[in-house]
Design a protein around this motif. Structure first.
Motif, PDB file in Angstrom:
ATOM      1  N   ILE A 103       0.910  -1.145  -0.047  1.00 57.64           N
ATOM      2  CA  ILE A 103      -0.068  -0.094   0.021  1.00 57.64           C
ATOM      3  C   ILE A 103       0.807   1.133  -0.065  1.00 57.64           C
ATOM      4  O   ILE A 103       1.801   1.331   0.668  1.00 57.64           O
ATOM      5  CB  ILE A 103      -1.043   0.000   1.193  1.00 57.64           C
ATOM      6  N   SER A 104       0.527   2.154  -0.860  1.00 59.13           N
ATOM      7  CA  SER A 104       1.277   3.445  -0.871  1.00 59.13           C
ATOM      8  C   SER A 104       0.757   4.502   0.068  1.00 59.13           C
ATOM      9  O   SER A 104      -0.220   4.518   0.391  1.00 59.13           O
ATOM     10  CB  SER A 104       1.347   3.964  -2.526  1.00 59.13           C
ATOM     11  N   ASN A 110      -0.937   5.159  -4.919  1.00 61.68           N
ATOM     12  CA  ASN A 110      -1.655   4.141  -4.722  1.00 61.68           C
ATOM     13  C   ASN A 110      -2.863   3.970  -5.750  1.00 61.68           C
ATOM     14  O   ASN A 110      -2.787   2.485  -6.355  1.00 61.68           O
ATOM     15  CB  ASN A 110      -2.349   4.134  -3.271  1.00 61.68           C
ATOM     16  N   ILE A 118      -6.104   3.739  -0.517  1.00 58.64           N
ATOM     17  CA  ILE A 118      -5.505   3.419   0.525  1.00 58.64           C
ATOM     18  C   ILE A 118      -6.436   2.485   1.754  1.00 58.64           C
ATOM     19  O   ILE A 118      -6.290   1.508   2.055  1.00 58.64           O
ATOM     20  CB  ILE A 118      -4.986   4.261   1.527  1.00 58.64           C
ATOM     21  N   GLN A 121      -7.369  -0.692  -0.153  1.00 55.94           N
ATOM     22  CA  GLN A 121      -6.189  -1.454   0.170  1.00 55.94           C
ATOM     23  C   GLN A 121      -6.142  -2.249   1.398  1.00 55.94           C
ATOM     24  O   GLN A 121      -5.860  -3.472   1.702  1.00 55.94           O
ATOM     25  CB  GLN A 121      -4.902  -1.069  -0.318  1.00 55.94           C
TER      26      GLN A 121
END
Lengths: 312, 312
Positions: A103-104, A110, A118, A121
């Protein structure tokens, strides 16, 4: 495997190192690379991504490669990156020893990377955790939550500490076994590494294993690794010949060079358990399929200095 | 010149950067390089060596280059490396602002480099000090004692701390205004940098200015610079495009890259007083005369990331 080394290194050339190349590396060459990595004493190998082939064609053969890599599972943890629940299901079916779920910290990255928010995710990550918990204890792969763009983003630029902390805490609360902090685009500085490690540590508690994944876009790669050491990190990702890049992070350069990292650490008195001469032989395998401009490394250029070898 | 920057950088491309090349860089190109360096706000320029042309043909034109460089003496200290008393006499006659007098901590390297023992070199250094003391106070160049091979030697390998301490103390007792610790061959690690700086500091006392001169043979260049910062160093040599090498240290690679060092320091909140965009323009001058394999630098390859520029 005897005695844990001072520093744990996960070799990511077979995954991160290949994902951004414009050539398909033949399956047998990937397997040969993984064999050479394992022969050098590396104890964790990121061997591929379970992503749709139309997104990253390089991993169209990931099932075959992973099956081959798992022949080394007695001496090395064989892991795979997954971008979503479906990928995790495939990784579990393949029998991997570790799943790296990404996950960014950057919402924009992302979205570009996995086309989800996010929060979405994190929901998927929880679902992966549940799926793993349904497996017999002895058959559960380790689950790492990897925080991408933790030290900067090619889209958003600097990333707020709170954004990194939020994803790290989300992973921890959802039951990650380990958390990775990834400098996906290589914008970290030694000062930033220390700051972000401190923030992440405060969010996830003192017991959670933390790992650094560093790229060397701006020349600070090994300096950042040393900053990580100073901040208490003893687990790093790295790629032989400095391979690497991110399809959704233009401008990102390769990972820190495993050979250079190992040589520096050993000369600093920190054991890695890795046979450097054997590790250097991976270059020959890579050279057969990958253009020279992608293959970096100071040690490869200078050679292991005789004056240091004889003293060692 | 307004307000001293946090970190002082001496640009050595015009001396260390050129001394090991197999091509003669034309006098006007050297002068153009020095002009570009000065225009970027660099406050100290190592502009050449006063050595016999038959030893290093590259500096056959050092008198002309130095005369040109000294046009910048209002904004930058113009210095010269000297291997012996004769060189110092020439440097004094040229009107330089700083003299860098070199002695290797490695006896073997010292013999190869200047064909004299360390003790003989210290005698010459004392003679240079006396010659400077005979000048009017306002006309005396600063005298640096530079300890070469302070972090390892391509002939002897590791160098004992005591050997470095001995030369540093010799310089200090003989009246050096500043002492440089040089990783001539680039074998330093962050741990070694801290150790040697500590030893040198204890030998020369708390008031003596110390400088680091780092080469990036094994990839640890910027990591070593950060170790130096951690050890209290605020003065560094560096070379644009990472030029550099030592004729008597086979295997030595270029200096740490000024552009990469400046970008890292500024992003760590440490001012350098240097205009990075202007500094990057030196590459174009170098490219006209020097083969691409000698020109390195992560920032030159990646470019200054837009995402970091807009945030700055």
């Amino acid at each position: 495997m005897t005695g844990a080394p001072d520093v744990h290194i996960c070799e990511v050339a077979a995954r991160d190192g290949l994902q951004n190349l414009d050539v398909f590396v033949p399956t047998e060459a990937k397997c040969e690379l993984i064999d050479a990595i394992a022969a050098a004493g590396i104890r964790e190998i990121d061997a591929g991504s379970f992503v749709p082939p139309k997104v990253v064609p390089q991993f169209a053969d990931v099932d075959s490669v992973m099956a081959h890599a798992l022949q080394h599972k007695r001496t090395a943890t064989i892991g795979a990156l997954v971008p979503n629940f479906k990928g995790a299901e495939r990784a579990i079916a393949a029998g991997v020893g570790a799943i790296y779920f990404v996950i960014s910290a950057s919402e924009s990255h992302n979205l570009a990377n996995v086309r989800r928010t996010i929060e979405e995710q994190l929901d998927s990550f929880r679902a992966v955790r549940s799926a793993l918990d349904a497996l017999p204890v002895g058959g559960r792969p380790r689950l790492m939550g990897a925080v991408a763009t933790a030290f900067g983003c090619s889209i958003e630029g600097p990333i707020k500490e709170a954004a990194v902390g939020r994803v790290a805490r989300g992973f921890a609360e959802a039951g990650a076994d380990e958390i990775g902090l990834a400098d996906t685009v290589g914008y970290g500085t030694p000062g930033l590494i220390k700051d972000i490690v401190r923030v992440a540590r405060s969010e996830v508690g003192p017991q959670m294993p933390l790992r650094l994944h560093l790229h060397d876009t701006l020349g600070t790669g090994l300096a950042n690794a040393v900053a990580g050491l100073d901040a208490g990190i003893r687990s790093f990702d790295a790629a032989v010949s400095g391979l690497g890049g991110c399809p959704f992070a233009p401008g990102a350069r390769g990972n820190i060079v495993t050979e250079d990292l190992v040589f520096m650490l050993e000369r600093m008195g920190l054991s890695t358990g890795i046979d450097l001469d054997r590790l250097m032989r991976t270059r020959e395998i890579l050279s057969r399929h990958i253009a020279p401009r992608h293959l970096t490394g100071h040690l490869h250029e200078a050679g292991i200095p005789k004056a240091l070898r004889s003293a060692a």
